[in-house]
Write a protein that holds these residues in place. Structure first.
Motif, PDB file in Angstrom:
ATOM      1  N   UNK A   1      35.618  41.557  45.466  1.00 15.73           N
ATOM      2  CA  UNK A   1      34.975  41.391  44.159  1.00 15.73           C
ATOM      3  C   UNK A   1      33.473  41.200  44.316  1.00 15.73           C
ATOM      4  N   UNK A   2      33.101  40.397  45.306  1.00 16.19           N
ATOM      5  CA  UNK A   2      31.679  40.176  45.556  1.00 16.19           C
ATOM      6  C   UNK A   2      30.970  41.452  45.963  1.00 16.19           C
ATOM      7  N   UNK A   3      31.642  42.282  46.782  1.00 16.91           N
ATOM      8  CA  UNK A   3      31.053  43.552  47.195  1.00 16.91           C
ATOM      9  C   UNK A   3      30.862  44.484  45.996  1.00 16.91           C
ATOM     10  N   UNK A   4      31.882  44.562  45.115  1.00 21.94           N
ATOM     11  CA  UNK A   4      31.778  45.414  43.933  1.00 21.94           C
ATOM     12  C   UNK A   4      30.632  44.960  43.040  1.00 21.94           C
ATOM     13  N   UNK A   5      30.521  43.641  42.846  1.00 18.27           N
ATOM     14  CA  UNK A   5      29.439  43.098  42.024  1.00 18.27           C
ATOM     15  C   UNK A   5      28.079  43.354  42.667  1.00 18.27           C
ATOM     16  N   UNK A   6      28.016  43.225  43.998  1.00 11.98           N
ATOM     17  CA  UNK A   6      26.749  43.447  44.705  1.00 11.98           C
ATOM     18  C   UNK A   6      26.280  44.887  44.555  1.00 11.98           C
ATOM     19  N   UNK A   7      27.203  45.832  44.617  1.00 14.01           N
ATOM     20  CA  UNK A   7      26.844  47.241  44.458  1.00 14.01           C
ATOM     21  C   UNK A   7      26.341  47.536  43.046  1.00 14.01           C
ATOM     22  N   UNK A   8      26.973  46.923  42.064  1.00 11.97           N
ATOM     23  CA  UNK A   8      26.523  47.114  40.679  1.00 11.97           C
ATOM     24  C   UNK A   8      25.140  46.522  40.491  1.00 11.97           C
ATOM     25  N   UNK A   9      24.916  45.335  41.038  1.00  9.17           N
ATOM     26  CA  UNK A   9      23.597  44.700  40.914  1.00  9.17           C
ATOM     27  C   UNK A   9      22.516  45.527  41.604  1.00  9.17           C
ATOM     28  N   UNK A  10      22.846  46.062  42.748  1.00  9.65           N
ATOM     29  CA  UNK A  10      21.861  46.849  43.500  1.00  9.65           C
ATOM     30  C   UNK A  10      21.591  48.208  42.849  1.00  9.65           C
TER      31      UNK A  10
ATOM     32  N   UNK B   1      29.418  41.167  36.752  1.00 11.31           N
ATOM     33  CA  UNK B   1      30.450  40.169  36.521  1.00 11.31           C
ATOM     34  C   UNK B   1      31.764  40.832  36.118  1.00 11.31           C
ATOM     35  N   UNK B   2      31.676  41.797  35.225  1.00 13.10           N
ATOM     36  CA  UNK B   2      32.875  42.516  34.792  1.00 13.10           C
ATOM     37  C   UNK B   2      33.528  43.264  35.954  1.00 13.10           C
ATOM     38  N   UNK B   3      32.709  43.828  36.834  1.00  8.74           N
ATOM     39  CA  UNK B   3      33.245  44.540  38.003  1.00  8.74           C
ATOM     40  C   UNK B   3      34.018  43.586  38.908  1.00  8.74           C
ATOM     41  N   UNK B   4      33.465  42.392  39.115  1.00 14.96           N
ATOM     42  CA  UNK B   4      34.137  41.407  39.958  1.00 14.96           C
ATOM     43  C   UNK B   4      35.466  40.963  39.347  1.00 14.96           C
TER      44      UNK B   4
ATOM     45  N   UNK C   1      39.754  34.261  41.641  1.00 14.56           N
ATOM     46  CA  UNK C   1      39.186  34.623  42.938  1.00 14.56           C
ATOM     47  C   UNK C   1      38.050  35.621  42.743  1.00 14.56           C
ATOM     48  N   UNK C   2      38.229  36.554  41.791  1.00 14.82           N
ATOM     49  CA  UNK C   2      37.158  37.495  41.468  1.00 14.82           C
ATOM     50  C   UNK C   2      35.932  36.778  40.935  1.00 14.82           C
ATOM     51  N   UNK C   3      36.153  35.816  40.051  1.00 13.12           N
ATOM     52  CA  UNK C   3      35.041  35.021  39.525  1.00 13.12           C
ATOM     53  C   UNK C   3      34.388  34.226  40.642  1.00 13.12           C
ATOM     54  N   UNK C   4      35.201  33.645  41.517  1.00 14.94           N
ATOM     55  CA  UNK C   4      34.657  32.900  42.644  1.00 14.94           C
ATOM     56  C   UNK C   4      33.833  33.774  43.567  1.00 14.94           C
ATOM     57  N   UNK C   5      34.290  35.020  43.790  1.00 14.42           N
ATOM     58  CA  UNK C   5      33.522  35.946  44.615  1.00 14.42           C
ATOM     59  C   UNK C   5      32.177  36.267  44.000  1.00 14.42           C
ATOM     60  N   UNK C   6      32.138  36.405  42.682  1.00 15.07           N
ATOM     61  CA  UNK C   6      30.873  36.677  41.996  1.00 15.07           C
ATOM     62  C   UNK C   6      29.931  35.476  42.108  1.00 15.07           C
TER      63      UNK C   6
END
Length: 319
Positions: A77-86, A95-98, A221-226
């Motif tokens: 989830x953190x990786x997906x959010x990081x890619x969207x942010x970048x 956040x939605x992606x995570x 867990x997704x929220x925690x990863x974000x």
């Protein structure tokens, strides 16, 4: 198999609570920097992220299952959010992606566990490898950076000295406490954990209750990863790995046994405090991470022994 209020749930864990108090006082006395304001704020932020994840794990253990995939879900989830942010630069979309990744993992877990009736340990252990391996394969171990300024603003935001992480964790805890202790869904969760077969004969949709536990666990867990991503300020391929064990330890220390049907997130809150304060204090005492793992393992074993002893004594007294 009895649903109790949050307050009465905490009242049944005096030993755990006072253990937390004694641990806090001891570390304040025997370390020079534990009681520093900056360190205490750091402890609160660490506890906030772990609490979000542990609340979800509590649901799976409470209904008689387990979720070993939360660390890997945080990582993915953190990786997906990081890619969207970048690549997109949108904080809400990240956040939605995570959260979406978390829900997908939760759906897969619940399908194999609830529908296919495969052991939760096997399914979530496999999913832990799948998610963490997927992250390593996509990122090739590289760190994802280049986030917009809103990430830094979110990380440094505070309301009356309370960080955004603590606020979010408090909201998650309050919502889940309401649903667990004040709704029919919460009653059914305890019933399924007490005896799935009896709950089924009582007319409870056990499939829906079990599925909701795994969906919530992966969602949080997704929220925690974000949250972990924003706190670190970069996307690392190992972010979140190991959180599953801390979350499970917090739940067990808090008095929710692996057989399910009793306990709750009131005890998990105390368990999270013990885990985070213990780790932070051992760091200040110069203990290596390997020995920290050993100490936490000993604490978990002792907690299980005490819980079993008190539960058996209570049963004998009732008989």
């Amino acid at each position: 198999m009895q649903k109790t209020s949050l307050i009465s749930n905490l009242e049944k864990l005096p030993g755990v609570f006072w253990g937390l108090v004694i641990l806090f006082i001891a570390l304040s006395v025997f370390t020079n920097s534990f009681f520093d304001l900056d360190n205490l704020l750091n402890v609160l932020n660490q506890a906030a992220i772990l609490l979000v994840v542990a609340v979800g794990v509590t649901m799976t253990i409470l209904e008689g299952g387990i979720d070993l995939s939360t660390g890997g879900t945080m990582c993915l989830s953190g990786m997906a959010a990081a890619m969207v942010l970048r690549d997109v630069g949108s904080f809400p979309l990240a956040l939605l992606a995570a959260l979406a990744v978390g829900l997908v993992v939760g759906f897969i877990n619940s399908f194999f566990i609830v529908r296919m009736r495969i052991e939760a340990f096997i399914v979530t252990f496999a999913m832990m490898s799948v998610t963490s391996g997927l992250v390593m394969g996509i990122t090739e171990g590289n760190v994802i950076v280049g986030f917009p300024d809103i990430v830094k603003a979110f990380r440094s935001f505070s309301l009356a000295g309370i960080s955004s992480y603590v606020i979010i964790a408090a909201v998650v805890f309050a919502i889940m406490a309401f649903f667990l202790y004040r709704t029919t869904w919460g009653t059914y969760m305890y019933a399924v954990g007490g005896s799935r077969q009896v709950a089924h004969y009582a007319g409870i949709n056990t499939t829906r209750i079990e599925s909701s536990a795994y969906l919530l666990s992966s969602l949080f867990a997704g929220l925690g990863g974000f949250l972990l991503l924003t706190r670190m300020g970069s996307g690392m391929s190992t972010s979140g790995i190991g959180y599953e064990w801390d979350a499970i330890a917090a739940v067990v220390i808090g008095g929710t046994p692996f057989e399910g049907g009793r306990g709750g997130i009131g005890g998990t809150l105390i368990g999270v405090g013990i885990i985070v304060i213990l780790k932070n204090g051992l760091n200040h005492l110069g203990m290596t991470s390997s020995w920290q793992t050993f100490v936490i393992g000993v604490v978990v074993i002792l907690s299980i022994m005490v819980d079993v002893f008190l539960y058996n004594r209570k049963k004998r007294q009732e008989a």
